[in-house]
Write a protein that holds these residues in place. Sequence first.
Motif, PDB file in Angstrom:
ATOM      1  N   LYS A 167     -12.368  -4.832   5.739  1.00  0.00           N
ATOM      2  CA  LYS A 167     -12.868  -5.182   7.101  1.00  0.00           C
ATOM      3  C   LYS A 167     -11.438  -5.911   7.848  1.00  0.00           C
ATOM      4  O   LYS A 167     -11.694  -5.944   8.995  1.00  0.00           O
ATOM      5  CB  LYS A 167     -14.072  -6.012   7.344  1.00  0.00           C
ATOM      6  N   HIS A 168     -10.526  -6.220   7.279  1.00  0.00           N
ATOM      7  CA  HIS A 168      -9.508  -6.907   7.835  1.00  0.00           C
ATOM      8  C   HIS A 168      -8.831  -5.814   8.751  1.00  0.00           C
ATOM      9  O   HIS A 168      -8.433  -4.856   8.195  1.00  0.00           O
ATOM     10  CB  HIS A 168      -8.417  -7.318   6.927  1.00  0.00           C
ATOM     11  N   PRO A 169      -8.249  -6.172  10.007  1.00  0.00           N
ATOM     12  CA  PRO A 169      -7.798  -5.306  10.818  1.00  0.00           C
ATOM     13  C   PRO A 169      -6.626  -4.707  10.361  1.00  0.00           C
ATOM     14  O   PRO A 169      -6.156  -3.679  10.797  1.00  0.00           O
ATOM     15  CB  PRO A 169      -7.613  -6.063  12.076  1.00  0.00           C
ATOM     16  N   ALA A 170      -5.582  -5.297   9.536  1.00  0.00           N
ATOM     17  CA  ALA A 170      -4.424  -4.708   8.992  1.00  0.00           C
ATOM     18  C   ALA A 170      -4.775  -3.726   7.721  1.00  0.00           C
ATOM     19  O   ALA A 170      -3.996  -3.269   7.464  1.00  0.00           O
ATOM     20  CB  ALA A 170      -3.652  -6.034   8.677  1.00  0.00           C
ATOM     21  N   LEU A 171      -6.014  -3.918   7.270  1.00  0.00           N
ATOM     22  CA  LEU A 171      -6.150  -2.940   6.106  1.00  0.00           C
ATOM     23  C   LEU A 171      -7.260  -1.973   6.494  1.00  0.00           C
ATOM     24  O   LEU A 171      -7.286  -1.041   5.315  1.00  0.00           O
ATOM     25  CB  LEU A 171      -6.534  -4.025   4.854  1.00  0.00           C
ATOM     26  N   ALA A 172      -7.771  -1.996   7.343  1.00  0.00           N
ATOM     27  CA  ALA A 172      -9.240  -1.160   7.563  1.00  0.00           C
ATOM     28  C   ALA A 172      -8.774   0.457   7.485  1.00  0.00           C
ATOM     29  O   ALA A 172      -9.470   1.040   7.119  1.00  0.00           O
ATOM     30  CB  ALA A 172      -9.710  -1.324   8.810  1.00  0.00           C
ATOM     31  N   ASN A 173      -7.628   0.812   8.218  1.00  0.00           N
ATOM     32  CA  ASN A 173      -7.270   2.070   8.065  1.00  0.00           C
ATOM     33  C   ASN A 173      -6.316   2.574   6.710  1.00  0.00           C
ATOM     34  O   ASN A 173      -6.115   3.517   6.431  1.00  0.00           O
ATOM     35  CB  ASN A 173      -6.158   2.251   9.046  1.00  0.00           C
ATOM     36  N   ALA A 174      -6.043   1.606   5.960  1.00  0.00           N
ATOM     37  CA  ALA A 174      -5.329   1.709   4.638  1.00  0.00           C
ATOM     38  C   ALA A 174      -6.413   2.140   3.583  1.00  0.00           C
ATOM     39  O   ALA A 174      -5.858   2.643   2.592  1.00  0.00           O
ATOM     40  CB  ALA A 174      -4.453   0.757   4.397  1.00  0.00           C
ATOM     41  N   VAL A 175      -7.567   1.300   3.204  1.00  0.00           N
ATOM     42  CA  VAL A 175      -8.268   1.181   2.195  1.00  0.00           C
ATOM     43  C   VAL A 175      -8.994   2.549   2.016  1.00  0.00           C
ATOM     44  O   VAL A 175      -9.833   2.955   2.978  1.00  0.00           O
ATOM     45  CB  VAL A 175      -9.028  -0.175   2.130  1.00  0.00           C
ATOM     46  N   ASP A 176      -8.980   3.213   0.776  1.00  0.00           N
ATOM     47  CA  ASP A 176      -9.568   4.358   0.666  1.00  0.00           C
ATOM     48  C   ASP A 176     -10.747   3.925  -0.264  1.00  0.00           C
ATOM     49  O   ASP A 176     -10.671   3.698  -1.348  1.00  0.00           O
ATOM     50  CB  ASP A 176      -8.847   5.510  -0.026  1.00  0.00           C
ATOM     51  N   ALA A 177     -12.064   3.952   0.357  1.00  0.00           N
ATOM     52  CA  ALA A 177     -13.132   3.584  -0.337  1.00  0.00           C
ATOM     53  C   ALA A 177     -13.718   4.416  -1.519  1.00  0.00           C
ATOM     54  O   ALA A 177     -14.240   4.286  -2.598  1.00  0.00           O
ATOM     55  CB  ALA A 177     -14.425   3.420   0.717  1.00  0.00           C
ATOM     56  N   LYS A 178     -13.308   5.759  -1.254  1.00  0.00           N
ATOM     57  CA  LYS A 178     -13.673   6.807  -2.432  1.00  0.00           C
ATOM     58  C   LYS A 178     -12.940   6.587  -3.596  1.00  0.00           C
ATOM     59  O   LYS A 178     -13.258   7.085  -4.640  1.00  0.00           O
ATOM     60  CB  LYS A 178     -13.428   8.178  -1.674  1.00  0.00           C
ATOM     61  N   SER A 179     -11.724   6.094  -3.493  1.00  0.00           N
ATOM     62  CA  SER A 179     -10.933   5.935  -4.535  1.00  0.00           C
ATOM     63  C   SER A 179     -10.924   4.400  -5.182  1.00  0.00           C
ATOM     64  O   SER A 179     -10.481   4.098  -6.024  1.00  0.00           O
ATOM     65  CB  SER A 179      -9.256   6.003  -4.354  1.00  0.00           C
ATOM     66  N   SER A 180     -11.735   3.653  -4.499  1.00  0.00           N
ATOM     67  CA  SER A 180     -11.988   2.322  -5.142  1.00  0.00           C
ATOM     68  C   SER A 180     -13.142   2.360  -6.030  1.00  0.00           C
ATOM     69  O   SER A 180     -14.088   2.854  -6.002  1.00  0.00           O
ATOM     70  CB  SER A 180     -12.014   1.412  -3.873  1.00  0.00           C
ATOM     71  N   THR A 181     -12.903   1.070  -6.838  1.00  0.00           N
ATOM     72  CA  THR A 181     -14.164   0.949  -7.732  1.00  0.00           C
ATOM     73  C   THR A 181     -14.213  -0.572  -8.422  1.00  0.00           C
ATOM     74  O   THR A 181     -12.913  -1.243  -8.383  1.00  0.00           O
ATOM     75  CB  THR A 181     -14.176   1.868  -9.008  1.00  0.00           C
ATOM     76  N   GLY A 182     -15.327  -0.899  -8.782  1.00  0.00           N
ATOM     77  CA  GLY A 182     -15.330  -2.287  -9.616  1.00  0.00           C
ATOM     78  C   GLY A 182     -15.054  -2.093 -11.076  1.00  0.00           C
ATOM     79  O   GLY A 182     -15.567  -1.058 -11.598  1.00  0.00           O
ATOM     80  N   CYS A 183     -14.185  -2.622 -11.859  1.00  0.00           N
ATOM     81  CA  CYS A 183     -14.109  -2.533 -13.380  1.00  0.00           C
ATOM     82  C   CYS A 183     -14.385  -3.942 -14.070  1.00  0.00           C
ATOM     83  O   CYS A 183     -13.732  -4.032 -15.130  1.00  0.00           O
ATOM     84  CB  CYS A 183     -12.792  -2.161 -13.366  1.00  0.00           C
ATOM     85  N   VAL A 184     -14.818  -4.739 -13.207  1.00  0.00           N
ATOM     86  CA  VAL A 184     -14.941  -6.078 -13.935  1.00  0.00           C
ATOM     87  C   VAL A 184     -15.749  -6.177 -15.438  1.00  0.00           C
ATOM     88  O   VAL A 184     -15.550  -6.563 -16.360  1.00  0.00           O
ATOM     89  CB  VAL A 184     -15.658  -7.102 -13.292  1.00  0.00           C
ATOM     90  N   THR A 185     -16.639  -5.325 -15.282  1.00  0.00           N
ATOM     91  CA  THR A 185     -17.472  -5.113 -16.718  1.00  0.00           C
ATOM     92  C   THR A 185     -16.864  -4.292 -17.734  1.00  0.00           C
ATOM     93  O   THR A 185     -17.377  -4.278 -18.966  1.00  0.00           O
ATOM     94  CB  THR A 185     -19.018  -4.395 -16.299  1.00  0.00           C
ATOM     95  N   GLY A 186     -15.860  -3.308 -17.444  1.00  0.00           N
ATOM     96  CA  GLY A 186     -15.426  -2.446 -18.161  1.00  0.00           C
ATOM     97  C   GLY A 186     -15.706  -0.983 -17.844  1.00  0.00           C
ATOM     98  O   GLY A 186     -15.009  -0.253 -18.425  1.00  0.00           O
ATOM     99  N   ALA A 187     -16.750  -0.974 -17.118  1.00  0.00           N
ATOM    100  CA  ALA A 187     -17.120   0.386 -16.579  1.00  0.00           C
ATOM    101  C   ALA A 187     -16.994   0.572 -15.328  1.00  0.00           C
ATOM    102  O   ALA A 187     -17.267  -0.416 -14.421  1.00  0.00           O
ATOM    103  CB  ALA A 187     -18.706   0.602 -17.022  1.00  0.00           C
TER     104      ALA A 187
END
Length: 460
Positions: A167-187
């Motif tokens: 949501k940061h104005p400098a990052l809103a157009n850069a972050v690709d949600a479809k390529s993002s994920t959480g990996c904290v659990t290992g999955a």
Amino acid sequence: MSRLRRLLVPVAVAGVAAGAVAVPASAAPAPSCDTTSTQYSYVVLYQPGEKQRSVDAELTAKCGKRIAYYPEIGVAVASSRNADFADRIGVKRAYSGGKDVAAKAAARAGLRSAVGMLEQTESVATGSDLSTQQWDMRAIHAPEANKINPGSRSVTVGVLDSGIDAKHPALANAVDAKSSTGCVTGAPDASAWAPTNSDHGTHVAGTIAGKDASRGFTGIAPGVRLASVKVVNDDGYIFPEAAVCGFVWAAQHGFQVTNNSYYIDPGMFYCRNEAGDAAAYEAVRRAVTYSTQRGTLNVAAAGNSGFDVTKQTVDPNRPHKIDSSCGILPKAIDGVVTVSAVGYAGTKAYYSNYGSVTVTAPGGDSGQVPPSGQGAGCPLSTIFNGAYGTKCGTSMASPHAAGVAALLASTHRNAPPRALAALLTAEADPVACDVSACEGPKQNNSYYGRGLVNALDAVH
């Protein structure tokens, strides 16, 4: 560059399988399983390509449960409440960072807080034109590079960190949600990549690809995409299973570059010949090697302990001696670009590790302060709530190198990781040793490696 196609061939497949252990032909049912004790997660080694049903059968028989399995590299992530789970599997096949932390929590917590202080927000920026405070960008010629090539949208940089505030104005157009994920659990968990209590990943992301015209802030490669791969848990730890998940995700989603501003907890060093450590080291090695074979250049921070990693004999985090079989993960893995930090004056930051360095980049130093009006001693970047702040550390140096690597990937399309690494080092500006502790020639030494990364050369 004529060898690019040859370098794309995954010739090191045998290396991924090194240290692999076949699943026993039959696993006898466990006599009983603990159902009340604390549950911990483990990385468990198998032969690459082992069938998931065989993995599940052994884990169940030995009082474990599968969280994730990566057959390409033969690494499972499992949970168990049994204190002897690793013994049942084999101590060179299974390791739990969480269990290790619980056993040594007091000592580790003290060190982690000291390191954390180094990278805390030092000051919050004010003013309408933040570019005047970005001395770090000028040091590597990023503003000139941006005018020629800001980076390609076909290039994705994976930020393996605490998450990115999209949501940061400098990052809103850069972050690709479809390529993002959480990996904290290992999955992988596509709903868990946003940050919770740390803006570390957000700061890193802004350095790589931030762009806010209204405030005059620009990162190194504002034209590329960012993927948030959350590997840092809410206690600030990065366990082996999270890193394995992150590197495999990067490989399978076509990331050209990843930035890794961390070392894998809880041991600063992992030793290939030591029980427990051996499993963690091998699991991470396979994941990093797999990502490299699939086309990802991995860039990592050198660390903030201020020592020569090649001469260190004791792990600062755990009471065991280290030798040539030990290394800080992930930077100890072959093919990873390791980045030390310099301050405004261009000399090594007081906290930066050295001794096994590929290149150097601005990470800031409170003792190297720019002139008035040109920013603070620590690099400026994005933080929570749409704001901008400064942080110091090799964590801040690494994304500068990753950003330049992203420009190289944009300029040299389809170049494999080792070719990008070769270009990154060849186009760096050599920095000569300035004190006796620094060893080696100007073109390649223990403090600065091949030199200071250069964004302008990357786009020519």
